[in-house]
Design an enzyme around this catalytic site. Structure first.
Site, PDB file in Angstrom:
ATOM      1  N   GLY A 194      19.721  -7.186 -13.730  1.00 38.18           N
ATOM      2  CA  GLY A 194      18.753  -7.942 -12.905  1.00 38.18           C
ATOM      3  C   GLY A 194      17.363  -8.025 -13.726  1.00 38.18           C
ATOM      4  N   CYS A 199      -8.617  -5.052  -0.983  1.00 40.07           N
ATOM      5  CA  CYS A 199      -9.465  -4.197  -0.385  1.00 40.07           C
ATOM      6  C   CYS A 199      -9.005  -2.837  -0.765  1.00 40.07           C
ATOM      7  CB  CYS A 199      -9.801  -4.306   1.016  1.00 40.07           C
ATOM      8  SG  CYS A 199     -10.810  -5.755   1.403  1.00 40.07           S
TER       9      CYS A 199
END
Length: 451
Positions: free
Chosen positions: A312, A381
């Site tokens: 992959g 954040c």
């Protein structure tokens, strides 16, 4: 979550972009100070398409697939390459997988749905997952999936029931935990005993599970599967796993008079994320794996099985880059320099999860040496929101286009909408053309499912 302590002793490497070696896409080049991939100016691409943006070198993708297929075919004619789609999945890459003659590994109903939506041959689909739902199993069996990799006794019973209801015999593998400790991050180490995946060989648990599978109606045990982990450089781990699995197949033959004809040894070959990384080549990987299987079969006088591998990351990671625009720059004397970009952990979670390393460059200053050590932080954040930790970069200014290399695997597929961030578009680059294959999310997409 916070960033690791900065190493203030680290010095800029002075490299220019084209000196980064194996981390670069195959077609990367610098023209008039700007970085091009697939003949496309990445600075212009970023300004036309917006950032953050995933961009893939299509020639690189196809080259990796062709190299895997040809290399294994030369060393082990009865072999197949299965693309592990969890690394990077959209309709465009599935079409390329089909065109290049590879098989496809899916790990969930949504990945199977993607394959079916573009008409990928179901007989070349391998279905994975440690807890496939009844619905996912029904979808896979009804679609005619070539192999289902069974991960538990409960799943074996479910496959038997669903196949029986449809008057079918489903081809299956059992996933075996070979007890091989791969030298990689603990989060992506999957072949050791302490793993949620597969049937452990301890106390003959896997051997008894094989007997169950051989005696279960509506299924045919075609072979075995194992996977020892991901981002592995030490090839002896793969050789060890191959020997363990062939020895186990021989024991099955002795105990149950059953000769299994297929062996899937998973994926896991590492790639270069930094200029210092020196991963094995596909050819070296194939040499070790094919030789190990042949040697083990010769030792046990076992007929050579069909050999399958599931790359992959090593197919797609270095084909992909992510583009950002610099928004702010903060120099904290004695601590670190933050260069903030218009993305972050929403489009690349690996740095926050693993403190993964990446090489960055400024696409619009690609011929200049990297003279600063910076942390590319995101806009989210979280204190730990970063894309690149303490790596060299050219002298950055607001508005520069940052290119981060090696982001083709596990960035797009693990992306999120944290802080209401739309996921980036995906473009394929080839022969001077940029083709949008996944559009950028809009705000409307974020809340379209809300009732």
């Amino acid at each position: 979550m916070s960033l690791p302590a900065s190493d203030r002793t680290k010095q800029p490497d002075g490299r220019t972009t084209m000196e980064l070696g194996a981390v670069l896409p195959r077609t990367a080049e610098v023209r008039d100070g700007r970085l091009f991939v697939g003949g496309v100016d990445l600075t212009e691409l970023a300004r036309e398409q917006g950032t953050a943006l995933y961009a893939f070198d299509e020639e690189h993708l196809r080259h990796q697939m062709q190299t895997y297929k040809q290399t294994f075919a030369e060393r082990y004619p009865n072999s197949d390459i299965i693309y592990a789609s969890k690394a990077f999945l959209n309709k465009a890459v599935v079409r390329i997988v089909a065109e290049e003659g590879l098989c496809l590994d899916v790990s969930g109903g949504g990945e199977l749905a993607c394959a079916r939506s573009v008409g990928f041959p179901a007989s070349r689909v391998f279905v994975h997952g440690n807890n496939k739902t009844p619905r996912e199993l029904e979808e896979a069996i009804s679609a005619g999936a070539g192999r289902i990799v069974v991960d538990s006794r409960e799943e074996l019973a479910r496959v038997s029931r669903i196949a029986g209801e449809r008057g079918l015999v489903q081809e299956v593998y059992l996933r075996i935990t070979p007890g091989v400790e791969a030298d990689t991050h603990e989060y992506i180490r999957t072949g050791c005993e302490d793993s949620k995946f597969g049937f452990t060989m301890k106390d003959d648990f896997a051997l008894h599970a094989v007997k169950d599978a051989l005696n279960t109606p509506n299924v045919h045990l075609a072979g075995l599967h194992c996977h020892i982990g991901s981002q592995i450089f030490k090839l002896d781990s793969f050789a060890e796993a191959a020997h363990v699995m062939v020895e186990f197949m021989d024991r099955i033959r002795q105990e149950y008079d059953a000769t299994l004809k297929e062996l899937d040894l998973g994926g896991g070959l590492g790639i270069a994320y930094t200029a210092e990384d020196q991963p094995p080549t596909i050819q070296e990987f194939a040499d070790v794996l094919c030789s190990a299987v042949k040697d083990a079969c010769t030792e046990k006088d076992y007929p050579l099985p069909r050999l399958l591998v599931e790359p992959g990351r090593s197919l797609v990671a270095n084909a992909g880059v992510t583009l950002y625009t610099v928004g702010t720059i903060k120099d904290l004397p004695g601590i670190r320099t933050f260069v903030a970009v218009d993305g972050g952990m929403s489009d690349n979670i690996r740095t926050a999860l693993y403190h993964a390393d990446y090489e960055p460059t400024l696409a619009n200053k690609a011929d200049q040496p990297r003279t600063q050590i910076v942390t590319l932080c995101g806009k989210h954040c979280e204190s730990g929101d970063a894309v690149v930790l303490d790596m060299p970069l050219q002298d950055a200014e607001v508005g520069d286009i940052v290119c981060v290399f090696g982001t083709g695997a596990y960035n797009q597929t693990m992306a999120s909408n944290y802080n209401g961030q739309p996921r980036p578009a995906v473009v394929f680059l080839r022969d001077g053309e940029a083709r949008v294959v996944t559009r950028r999310e809009a705000y409307e997409d974020l809340y379209a499912r809300d009732v």
